[in-house]
Motif scaffolding. Structure first.
Motif, short mmCIF file in Angstrom:
data_model
loop_
_atom_site.label_atom_id
_atom_site.label_comp_id
_atom_site.label_asym_id
_atom_site.label_seq_id
_atom_site.Cartn_x
_atom_site.Cartn_y
_atom_site.Cartn_z
N MET A 179 -4.82 1.41 19.32
CA MET A 179 -5.46 0.10 19.52
C MET A 179 -6.01 -0.47 18.24
N ALA A 180 -5.39 -0.14 17.14
CA ALA A 180 -5.82 -0.66 15.84
C ALA A 180 -4.64 -0.59 14.89
N ASN A 181 -4.69 -1.35 13.83
CA ASN A 181 -3.69 -1.21 12.77
C ASN A 181 -4.17 -0.19 11.77
N LEU A 182 -3.25 0.24 10.94
CA LEU A 182 -3.54 1.33 10.01
C LEU A 182 -3.20 0.91 8.58
N PHE A 183 -4.10 1.26 7.67
CA PHE A 183 -3.88 1.04 6.24
C PHE A 183 -4.06 2.35 5.50
N ALA A 184 -3.36 2.48 4.38
CA ALA A 184 -3.50 3.68 3.56
C ALA A 184 -3.41 3.27 2.10
N VAL A 185 -4.13 3.98 1.27
CA VAL A 185 -3.99 3.81 -0.18
C VAL A 185 -3.10 4.95 -0.66
N VAL A 186 -1.88 4.59 -1.05
CA VAL A 186 -0.87 5.57 -1.46
C VAL A 186 -0.54 5.31 -2.93
N VAL A 243 1.75 -4.19 16.86
CA VAL A 243 1.06 -5.46 17.05
C VAL A 243 0.59 -5.96 15.69
N ALA A 244 0.78 -7.24 15.45
CA ALA A 244 0.28 -7.86 14.21
C ALA A 244 -1.19 -8.20 14.43
N GLU A 277 -6.94 7.21 0.66
CA GLU A 277 -7.84 6.65 1.67
C GLU A 277 -6.99 6.21 2.85
N VAL A 278 -7.54 6.32 4.02
CA VAL A 278 -6.91 5.78 5.23
C VAL A 278 -7.99 5.10 6.04
N PHE A 279 -7.69 3.91 6.53
CA PHE A 279 -8.64 3.27 7.46
C PHE A 279 -7.88 2.49 8.53
N LEU A 280 -8.58 2.24 9.62
CA LEU A 280 -8.03 1.43 10.71
C LEU A 280 -8.69 0.06 10.67
N SER A 281 -7.94 -0.95 11.10
CA SER A 281 -8.51 -2.30 11.24
C SER A 281 -8.39 -2.71 12.69
N SER A 282 -9.48 -3.26 13.21
CA SER A 282 -9.51 -3.66 14.62
C SER A 282 -10.39 -4.88 14.75
N SER A 283 -9.92 -5.86 15.51
CA SER A 283 -10.74 -7.06 15.68
C SER A 283 -12.02 -6.71 16.44
N VAL A 284 -11.98 -5.66 17.25
CA VAL A 284 -13.16 -5.27 18.02
C VAL A 284 -14.08 -4.38 17.21
#
Lengths: 275, 275
Positions: free
Chosen positions: A179-186, A200-201, A230-237
């Motif tokens: 239920m969130a998007n995922l970002f990583a610093v690679v 989902v966009a 680093e890894v983080f999730l982004s969520s509008s909620v």
């Protein structure tokens, strides 16, 4: 569960049992974080909704009407999540759309989820789901009502220490969380998986990409994810959630995550503990 | 649209706007042809429903209760279609299932669709849809509530002379029609596409396969379909429908189609014009 709700602009908490949203999942939704009367990512939500309505050939309600209804249900909650559900309305049996569909509109406000503030510092634990996302470019990117894949993925664990699951596509490429998007610093570069074949966009994802135009949208292997700094999730909620653990690999909250948490704070979200 | 309905066994025509069937398409359905009080393929419907409930970890209602409710709503209609929808009930926001889900049960009867009797002799016209089915083995075979692919496919045409559309998977293999399964006689052998990666394992399809145990389940290319000597659709609602035309190729109703139409007639369905 308590929620305040408007159905087609009127007080109510039911829809027709013949609604195409129920029959076929024929519709869309948005879950929008409100701080009092204000939704900092509102225009991004409306942009996605408009675009998705166009793709599904659903008549889009006026954004001003939706905002009025969202404020009415969220009224006097200091922190809320407003879910807006749009469906193709009541239809005859069969997949063919009514000639002039009367969109069903459900606008419901919930108390914002209680998030342990520590999560924004220490991060959350993830697992990799065995449920794979199917590739369907015609539906990818939209927040539509066909969510059985996410339901199956979320049913894979009930350990409360695991906050989220990583979803891969059939070829094993990382796409998102459930239920969130995922970002990583690679290798020093911020990246997030493409969502043009599945996933989902996310509106929060769009905000991150606007703030970090240098971010790369592309393929992310599980191997690269496990090797990320680093890894983080982004969520509008829930905002920007650092990931501290995935499959035995530990991560620390890094500069990029902190930078985006500060941005979230500056947008007007208080819970994300920016800084 | 008029329909008689029971929701959780009670007279009513609405469900909660927070039902997971609406929120996520988290559920299943069956559309069952009744002739008076009798549903000749009843046990096959119940078998599929049971199996799908097991796969989705939904508690299955007792078949006897469903039969009682179906007869109550279909009562005094000489020919009807009963749609049964089961969902995971009302849930909190989020994909995680309630610990003890209270299944929502909608049982609705509709007048059986008016089918021109000629269709059973002359056959129906098909087109090939550009919408492709995504491969998702975890959902394949089930008649679940995530039906946006079928909605998109059915929206591709509105020429009333075209009765159905052929759906292929992403690799171009023929899978089914939008609301029926598909059979072809290729090189003298009856065959139907596998539905273990996408598509629905139709109840009428299961009946055909029981009657014709020599039928082959496998891959069907569009080329093989265009070269077939007979093509027909199987549907629990509409029975055995000969195909007379696809993409400019004409077919005649053959022996296998006639044989199965007679079988359908013998099962107790009158409309299929057996013989």
């Amino acid at each position: 569960m308590t929620a305040r709700m408007l159905v087609n602009g009127l007080s109510g908490d039911t829809v027709s049992a013949l609604d195409r949203g129920l029959s076929y999942g024929d519709g869309l939704f948005e879950t929008i974080r409100f701080v009092g009367d204000s939704a900092p990512l509102w225009s991004r939500h409306m942009q996605r909704l408009d675009e998705s309505c166009r793709r599904l050939q659903l008549p889009a309600p006026a954004a001003l009407q939706l905002l009025r209804e969202a404020r009415a249900v969220a009224h006097d909650m200091p922190q809320s999540v407003v879910r807006m559900t749009l469906t193709r309305g009541i239809g005859a049996r069969g997949y063919a759309s009514p000639v002039s569909p009367q969109v069903t509109r459900v606008v419901a406000a919930f108390e914002a989820p209680a998030m342990d503030g520590d999560m924004y510092f220490q991060g959350i634990r993830l697992r990799v789901c065995t449920t794979r996302l199917a590739e369907q470019p015609l539906l990818a990117g939209m927040k539509h009502l066909n969510r059985l894949e996410q339901v199956l993925a979320r049913a894979e664990w009930n350990d409360p220490a695991i906050a989220e699951g990583v979803l891969c596509d059939a070829r094993g490429r990382v796409i998102s969380a459930t239920m969130a998007n995922l970002f990583a610093v690679v290798d020093g570069r911020l990246m997030t998986p493409a969502v043009d074949r599945c996933g989902v966009a996310g509106v929060a994802r769009a905000e991150v990409l606007a703030v970090c135009p240098e971010a790369e949208i592309g393929e992310l292997t599980l191997e690269a994810l496990l090797g990320a700094s680093e890894v983080f999730l982004s969520s509008s909620v829930r905002g920007i959630l650092p990931v501290c653990s995935l499959n035995g690999r530990d991560y620390v909250r890094g500069d990029m995550t902190r930078h985006l948490q500060r941005h979230w704070h500056d947008l007007g979200f208080s819970m994300e503990q920016g800084g």
